[in-house]
Scaffold this active site. Structure first.
Site, PDB file in Angstrom:
ATOM      1  N   ASP A  13       0.866  -1.169   0.000  1.00 48.22           N
ATOM      2  CA  ASP A  13       0.000   0.000   0.000  1.00 48.22           C
ATOM      3  C   ASP A  13       0.911   1.229   0.000  1.00 48.22           C
ATOM      4  O   ASP A  13       2.126   1.113   0.203  1.00 48.22           O
ATOM      5  CB  ASP A  13      -0.890  -0.032   1.246  1.00 48.22           C
ATOM      6  CG  ASP A  13      -1.725   1.219   1.400  1.00 48.22           C
ATOM      7  OD1 ASP A  13      -2.404   1.605   0.432  1.00 48.22           O
ATOM      8  OD2 ASP A  13      -1.685   1.817   2.487  1.00 48.22           O
ATOM      9  N   ASP A  15      -0.258   5.226   0.940  1.00 48.24           N
ATOM     10  CA  ASP A  15      -0.556   6.208   1.987  1.00 48.24           C
ATOM     11  C   ASP A  15      -0.740   5.514   3.336  1.00 48.24           C
ATOM     12  O   ASP A  15      -1.546   4.588   3.466  1.00 48.24           O
ATOM     13  CB  ASP A  15      -1.827   6.983   1.644  1.00 48.24           C
ATOM     14  CG  ASP A  15      -1.695   7.758   0.348  1.00 48.24           C
ATOM     15  OD1 ASP A  15      -1.536   8.982   0.406  1.00 48.24           O
ATOM     16  OD2 ASP A  15      -1.736   7.122  -0.726  1.00 48.24           O
ATOM     17  N   ASP A 174      -1.419  -0.784   6.038  1.00 44.18           N
ATOM     18  CA  ASP A 174      -1.586  -0.173   7.354  1.00 44.18           C
ATOM     19  C   ASP A 174      -3.020  -0.126   7.846  1.00 44.18           C
ATOM     20  O   ASP A 174      -3.250   0.210   9.014  1.00 44.18           O
ATOM     21  CB  ASP A 174      -1.069   1.274   7.316  1.00 44.18           C
ATOM     22  CG  ASP A 174      -1.994   2.182   6.511  1.00 44.18           C
ATOM     23  OD1 ASP A 174      -2.668   3.044   7.110  1.00 44.18           O
ATOM     24  OD2 ASP A 174      -2.068   2.017   5.283  1.00 44.18           O
TER      25      ASP A 174
END
Length: 227
Positions: A13, A15, A174
């Site tokens: 991922d 951001d 995240d």
């Protein structure tokens, strides 16, 4: 007879995982809100809205500020004119560059699968000088589907030579979107705990959790062994 297996693909991922982009997103959001005489949102409010892509971001902002639903398309367009090149306030998390370099040197095929639109994704990768490390980049507008639908992650793995239906590799993210996407795809999930998740770590499904990218190469090696 010893068989040497090629390293498994590792998809990231963006951001909240490789970069902290919320300060730039926050600035762009409030620039648009000022045009509509709406009181600015706090950094924490915007952080809580990030993860599902630009459309979902503005659905949540409109819900929080009372902006009319029919203004959605114009709000997104106004935001994107500012967001496309917004990198001044964005930062790489510590040790990201070093960890990516170690993985690349060890032969792991690397990719990106993010809900961030492809244009801003490529811009920020170029800005930090890491674009060349990734053999595939799937953005939030690359396919009709977005995470947590497994289609973007499956496409990223397929581009790196894995079976698109039953890929063998590792996903690093995240958020709850990333956790669900990894589960839907059937791959081990490594959870970076300093990102934008809202759920306690112990309530999320993950192969391993980490808060320092210096530890990531070993975690990838362990996760790839069971992928």
């Amino acid at each position: 007879m010893n068989v040497c297996l090629a390293p498994r693909p590792v998809i990231f991922d963006l951001d909240g995982t490789l970069i902290d982009s919320v300060p730039d997103i926050h600035a762009c959001v409030n620039a648009v809100l000022r045009l509509h005489d709406i009181r600015p949102l706090t950094l924490d409010q915007v952080r809580g809205f990030v993860g599902g892509g630009v459309d979902l971001l503005w659905q949540k902002i409109s819900g929080a500020t009372g902006l009319p639903r029919e203004a959605h398309r114009d709000l997104v367009a106004s935001f994107m004119t500012r967001y496309h090149g917004a990198t001044n306030l964005t930062r790489l998390y510590p040790h990201v560059t070093e960890a990516l370099g170690v993985l690349a040197d060890r032969g792991y095929p690397l990719g990106i699968c993010t809900n961030k639109p492809l244009g801003p994704t490529q811009k920020v990768l170029d800005h930090f000088g890491i674009a060349q490390l990734f053999r595939v980049v799937i953005g939030g507008d690359s396919l009709p589907q977005r995470k947590p639908d497994p289609a973007p992650l499956r496409a990223a793995f397929a581009a790196l030579g894995a079976d698109s239906e039953q890929p063998r590799g590792v996903y690093v993210g995240d958020s709850e979107f990333d956790e669900e996407c990894a589960r839907n795809t059937g791959v081990p999930f490594l959870l970076f705990t300093r990102g934008y998740r809202k759920t306690p770590v112990e309530q999320m499904t993950h192969q391993a959790a980490f808060d320092d990218f210096a530890t990531l190469p070993l975690l990838v090696e362990e996760a790839a062994a069971i992928a």
